[in-house]
Design an enzyme around this catalytic site. Structure first.
Site, PDB file in Angstrom:
ATOM      1  N   ARG A  80      11.942  -0.968  11.230  1.00 23.53           N
ATOM      2  CA  ARG A  80      10.592  -0.747  11.896  1.00 23.53           C
ATOM      3  C   ARG A  80      10.220  -1.946  12.933  1.00 23.53           C
ATOM      4  NH1 ARG A  80       5.157   0.139   7.893  1.00 23.53           N
ATOM      5  NH2 ARG A  80       4.485  -0.712   9.787  1.00 23.53           N
ATOM      6  N   LYS A 128       0.733  -1.265  -0.131  1.00 23.83           N
ATOM      7  CA  LYS A 128      -0.023   0.069  -0.105  1.00 23.83           C
ATOM      8  C   LYS A 128       0.956   1.306   0.047  1.00 23.83           C
ATOM      9  CE  LYS A 128      -1.854  -1.011   4.001  1.00 23.83           C
ATOM     10  NZ  LYS A 128      -1.429  -2.250   4.389  1.00 23.83           N
ATOM     11  N   ARG A 165      -9.345   1.387   8.808  1.00 19.99           N
ATOM     12  CA  ARG A 165      -8.874   0.000   9.056  1.00 19.99           C
ATOM     13  C   ARG A 165     -10.039  -0.686   9.957  1.00 19.99           C
ATOM     14  NH1 ARG A 165      -2.807   0.814   8.767  1.00 19.99           N
ATOM     15  NH2 ARG A 165      -1.939  -1.069   9.171  1.00 19.99           N
ATOM     16  N   ARG A 219      -0.839  -8.448  13.591  1.00 18.24           N
ATOM     17  CA  ARG A 219      -1.371  -7.460  12.697  1.00 18.24           C
ATOM     18  C   ARG A 219      -2.243  -8.166  11.664  1.00 18.24           C
ATOM     19  NH1 ARG A 219       4.330  -5.201  10.881  1.00 18.24           N
ATOM     20  NH2 ARG A 219       3.259  -3.834   9.258  1.00 18.24           N
ATOM     21  N   ARG A 234      11.832  -6.054   5.268  1.00 18.11           N
ATOM     22  CA  ARG A 234      11.597  -4.593   5.385  1.00 18.11           C
ATOM     23  C   ARG A 234      12.171  -4.434   6.845  1.00 18.11           C
ATOM     24  NH1 ARG A 234       5.708  -1.785   5.199  1.00 18.11           N
ATOM     25  NH2 ARG A 234       5.436  -2.996   6.952  1.00 18.11           N
TER      26      ARG A 234
HETATM   27  P1  AMP Z   1       1.017   0.918   8.969  1.00 16.28           P
HETATM   28  O1  AMP Z   1       2.047   1.652   8.559  1.00 16.28           O
HETATM   29  O2  AMP Z   1      -0.190   1.126   7.882  1.00 16.28           O
HETATM   30  O3  AMP Z   1       1.356  -0.715   8.751  1.00 16.28           O
HETATM   31  O4  AMP Z   1       0.438   1.090  10.312  1.00 16.28           O
HETATM   32  C1  AMP Z   1       1.312   0.478  11.281  1.00 16.28           C
HETATM   33  C2  AMP Z   1       0.758   0.566  12.628  1.00 16.28           C
HETATM   34  O5  AMP Z   1       0.039   1.773  12.943  1.00 16.28           O
HETATM   35  C3  AMP Z   1      -0.620  -0.551  12.656  1.00 16.28           C
HETATM   36  O6  AMP Z   1      -0.273  -1.664  12.952  1.00 16.28           O
HETATM   37  C4  AMP Z   1      -1.362  -0.024  13.954  1.00 16.28           C
HETATM   38  O7  AMP Z   1      -0.763  -0.178  14.868  1.00 16.28           O
HETATM   39  C5  AMP Z   1      -1.261   1.824  13.541  1.00 16.28           C
HETATM   40  N1  AMP Z   1      -2.476   2.285  12.435  1.00 16.28           N
HETATM   41  C6  AMP Z   1      -2.004   2.631  11.361  1.00 16.28           C
HETATM   42  N2  AMP Z   1      -3.179   3.003  10.700  1.00 16.28           N
HETATM   43  C7  AMP Z   1      -4.099   2.717  11.709  1.00 16.28           C
HETATM   44  C8  AMP Z   1      -5.423   2.936  11.541  1.00 16.28           C
HETATM   45  N3  AMP Z   1      -6.187   3.530  10.457  1.00 16.28           N
HETATM   46  N4  AMP Z   1      -6.424   2.371  12.638  1.00 16.28           N
HETATM   47  C9  AMP Z   1      -5.878   1.901  13.847  1.00 16.28           C
HETATM   48  N5  AMP Z   1      -4.222   1.919  13.812  1.00 16.28           N
HETATM   49  C10 AMP Z   1      -3.759   2.318  12.878  1.00 16.28           C
END
Ligand code: AMP
Length: 198
Positions: free
Chosen positions: A132, A13, A87, A143, A126
């Protein structure tokens, strides 16, 4: 155009949103990046969400909706490519209501399909490159659980609301995935096909 780029962790994404943002000149809004920035700056929000991110759980809907409301407000003229949001179905409803207040709606959902063995491979890679804190086996498992139970129902929510949901094969070269996504987004930008058009 308000496009949602959707898919499980490691489905591409963020990479694809960055590409589309440059291609179409539409801001890339990544809730994950926003949260990591807060963590990096050590703000009150950052301190609150850091352990949640590390475990791979979702942060509370209210907090995310507040963050996104500010960004939508900023970008309502230019549109947005939403990456990692919504999400949960509650977030999806919140977004729809927020957009409706500005006379806007979600243009399309592009979802990247990638088999789970590929996802874990990408996440572990990654983790080595970007360091990360949530790119490890334990957090990935959490996740994926969050994705299956809370996030994937968002697709049904949008389909049932009449929003077009387009599946793109995300298990391919980055350029091929980008081409498939851009074809969908170009079609959306041109507006819905009229009767008689190819
Ligand atoms: P991402 O970079 O999109 O993989 O997001 C990393 C982490 O941020 C996720 O595993 C959640 O802990 C948090 N996070 C990001 N976006 C959301 C969202 N829309 N709702 C809830 N938690 C989020």
């Amino acid at each position: 155009m308000i496009a949602i780029l959707f898919g499980p962790p490691g489905s591409g994404k963020g990479t694809q949103a960055g590409y589309a943002s440059r291609q179409f000149g539409i801001p890339h809004v990544s809730t994950g990046n926003i949260l990591r920035e807060e963590v990096g700056r050590g703000t009150a929000v950052g301190r609150k969400v850091a352990p949640i991110l590390e475990r791979g759980e979702l942060v509370p809907d209210e907090l995310i909706l507040e963050i996104v409301a500010n960004r939508i407000e900023e970008h309502r003229e230019e549109g947005a490519l939403l990456d990692g949001f919504p999400r949960t179905v509650a977030q999806a409803k919140g977004l729809s209501e927020m957009l409706a207040q500005h006379g806007l709606s979600v243009s399309v959902v592009v979802t990247f399909d990638v088999p789970e063995d590929k996802l874990i491979e990408r996440i572990l890679h990654r983790g080595e490159v970007d360091h990360r804190s949530d790119d490890n086996r334990e957090s990935f498992a959490v996740r994926m659980e969050e994705y299956r139970h809370k996030t994937s129902p968002v697709l049904d929510y949008f389909s049932q609301s009449g929003v077009q949901v387009v599946h793109v094969d995300g298990n391919d070269e980055i350029e091929h995935v980008a081409n498939a996504m851009c074809t969908v987004l170009s079609r959306m930008q041109a507006g819905p096909a009229k009767v008689g058009e190819a």
